[in-house]
Design an enzyme around this catalytic site. Sequence first.
Site, mmCIF file in Angstrom:
data_model
loop_
_atom_site.group_PDB
_atom_site.id
_atom_site.type_symbol
_atom_site.label_atom_id
_atom_site.label_comp_id
_atom_site.label_asym_id
_atom_site.label_seq_id
_atom_site.Cartn_x
_atom_site.Cartn_y
_atom_site.Cartn_z
ATOM 1 N N TYR A 116 49.482 20.457 -13.157
ATOM 2 C CA TYR A 116 50.277 19.578 -14.028
ATOM 3 C C TYR A 116 50.484 18.248 -13.318
ATOM 4 O O TYR A 116 50.771 18.199 -12.116
ATOM 5 C CB TYR A 116 51.634 20.226 -14.326
ATOM 6 C CG TYR A 116 52.568 19.342 -15.120
ATOM 7 C CD1 TYR A 116 52.597 19.416 -16.515
ATOM 8 C CD2 TYR A 116 53.407 18.426 -14.485
ATOM 9 C CE1 TYR A 116 53.442 18.604 -17.247
ATOM 10 C CE2 TYR A 116 54.251 17.600 -15.215
ATOM 11 C CZ TYR A 116 54.259 17.697 -16.595
ATOM 12 O OH TYR A 116 55.091 16.885 -17.320
ATOM 13 N N GLU A 204 51.350 12.206 -19.563
ATOM 14 C CA GLU A 204 51.407 13.576 -19.054
ATOM 15 C C GLU A 204 50.035 14.219 -19.204
ATOM 16 O O GLU A 204 49.468 14.211 -20.295
ATOM 17 C CB GLU A 204 52.442 14.370 -19.869
ATOM 18 C CG GLU A 204 52.616 15.800 -19.409
ATOM 19 C CD GLU A 204 53.550 16.585 -20.341
ATOM 20 O OE1 GLU A 204 53.284 16.628 -21.560
ATOM 21 O OE2 GLU A 204 54.533 17.145 -19.837
#
Lengths: 394, 296
Positions: A116, A204
């Site tokens: 991530y 993101e």
Amino acid sequence: MNIHEYQAKELFEKYGVASPNGQVAGTAEEAKAAAQAIGGSNLVIKAQVHAGGRGKGTFKNGFQGGVHILESADQAAEYAEKMIGQTLVTKQTGEEGKLVNKVMIAEAVDIERELYLAILMDRDTCRPVIVASTEGGMDIEEVAESTPEKIVRQFIHPLAGLQGYEVRKLAKALELSGDQAKQFGKLISNLYQLFLKCDCSMVEINPLVVTPDGQVLALDAKFGFDDNALYRHPDIVAYRDTDEEDPREVEASKYDLNYIGLDGNIACLVNGAGLAMATMDIIQHCGGSPANFLDVGGGATKEQVSAAFKIILGDPNVKGILVNIFGGIMQCDIIAEGILAAAKETELNIPLIVRLEGTNVEKGRELIASSDLDVITAVSLNDAAEKAVAAVNG
Amino acid sequence: MSILVDENTKVLVQGITGGFGGKHAQLSLDYGTQIVAGVTPGKGGQTFGEKTPVFDTVSEAAGETGATVSAIFVPPPFAADAILEAVDAELDLVVCITEGIPVADMMRVKEMMQGSKTRLIGPNCPGLVTPGHGKDSHGGCRIGIAPGYIHKRGNVGVVSRSGTLTYEAVYQLTELGYGQSTCVGIGGDPINGTSHLDVLKMFNDDDETEAIIMIGEIGGNAEAEAARWAKENCNKPIAGFIAGATAPPGRRMGHAGAIVGGADDTAEAKKKILAECGIAVSETPSDMGKTLVGML
């Protein structure tokens, strides 16, 4: 403002953020050509809508799934045919679903690890922060909840920018070494440039993947842009897809009105964002339900008030309108004129509750009292909300 | 005393020759505020209104007139530069009214202001008012866009992000017969110069302020931070209100900063924290004045 996956991919290519090969297509033929151009036997087709849960979604024509693995270029055309021009319903779209105008054909990469990576503007420190975790591919809020130690944050000095040692720290935290660390360094540096140059509020990547052959690639991305900075990014404004937005909000934005549609039946028209929120709150407190947030701003014109009325009345749920104006900059008589003109023009036939306070309030109240329109006047915010709820429920 | 500004404060206006800046500079002059200079690059030598001189630069304007405070009304693309110019001229206070400044610009401004003597209020704020002693509070210091006449000189300090919600609170207080020491609108942007906490500390130290109304909204944790400080350190009664109980998560509610982030970032959660810190939370925006008076 949101953008499509294929637009995010365009930004990644422009700034050198490594991601799987992919192309966008607006027709079945284009989809086939895209599949042939990318080549290889491992491809995926994805419906382009601003909503998650595409893979498990259903098209209104009965076709299952907005994401499919492809076995051939012909199959790309076949699936594209079933998706383009159709409405996809996912858990995030609501039952009305979203119209699919484009599909993306992309390389389906094999995944060894899912990571991530995100950059966002941190309010508390007034700095950009890079958030990274070895636990990619799942909801980051979930990771923060269950294993907060697996999330690392690196704050970046707003004037000095991203430093080499910060990149090395992040690579280490993501357990990347050797050539993978090098690839990651290039990716995060370029991503940081993208974040700054495009005035993002957030970017993101989830997941950032490592493939079995050692490539580090951004597989899926979500962008947020600072609305205040859009004036200096015509290329990003061009990405806006009004088909994806609430048509009432699109209409409101044409008149510089700040409108957000909700599910209730009492519409509000207020000056100032704080007061607009507070007006919604007090409607609910009095047992009603607000139909919208609408801030007409500090210096609204008659035309804006009129446009606001039309947008409000375009919502079939609306059973009453509450106008709450605290005229500081705005003069109450001008607002009163605008309200009366708009009510006449739209042949208003639902209860209208008006609360005026501030500059020229006497003149404004007089105008409303002497008109032949049936307006319920209120003396305070509480009075206005109670009368609105009573009028709608009565 | 009041906080930050009083009737003797000399104010310059950056962007005084623009429509918006000019209108409010005139309203401040009419209110009795000492607007002593205007600044618009390239328009130095002109006169605003009857006798307010216009300068090309802030340092010239401050040097010639003794202004120590600036009100900024310049458009968003030039606002960050205007703030930095006022900081460079070493003014005490800069009040930036401009709405719509990119967050990245404010991030740089904030960093560049580290160590400077200047305090920034705003951006995207209604400004501040220290009411005067005259009729309809005439003779006070009005910087920004608030309607001056709703104020009344007195002992309640008001701090809020929102303009119209501040007016609402001020109006309620004045109607109830309670005047204000100073009313400060800190602005609705995610990055701003002065926080709720900064203003609470000033009110706490101010002899004239006897009670405080703090108005907040969804987004960020500035109100919670201020409340926790107040619990330990503030010896004056505080009433509070948080707007946005009905706001849908993830949507920007007009103010760039007003967006519900996570589970802890709701109006309900903030109200709870305020209440736990001994602040009387007004259930509706209609009762802010009454809630405070109930504590006195």
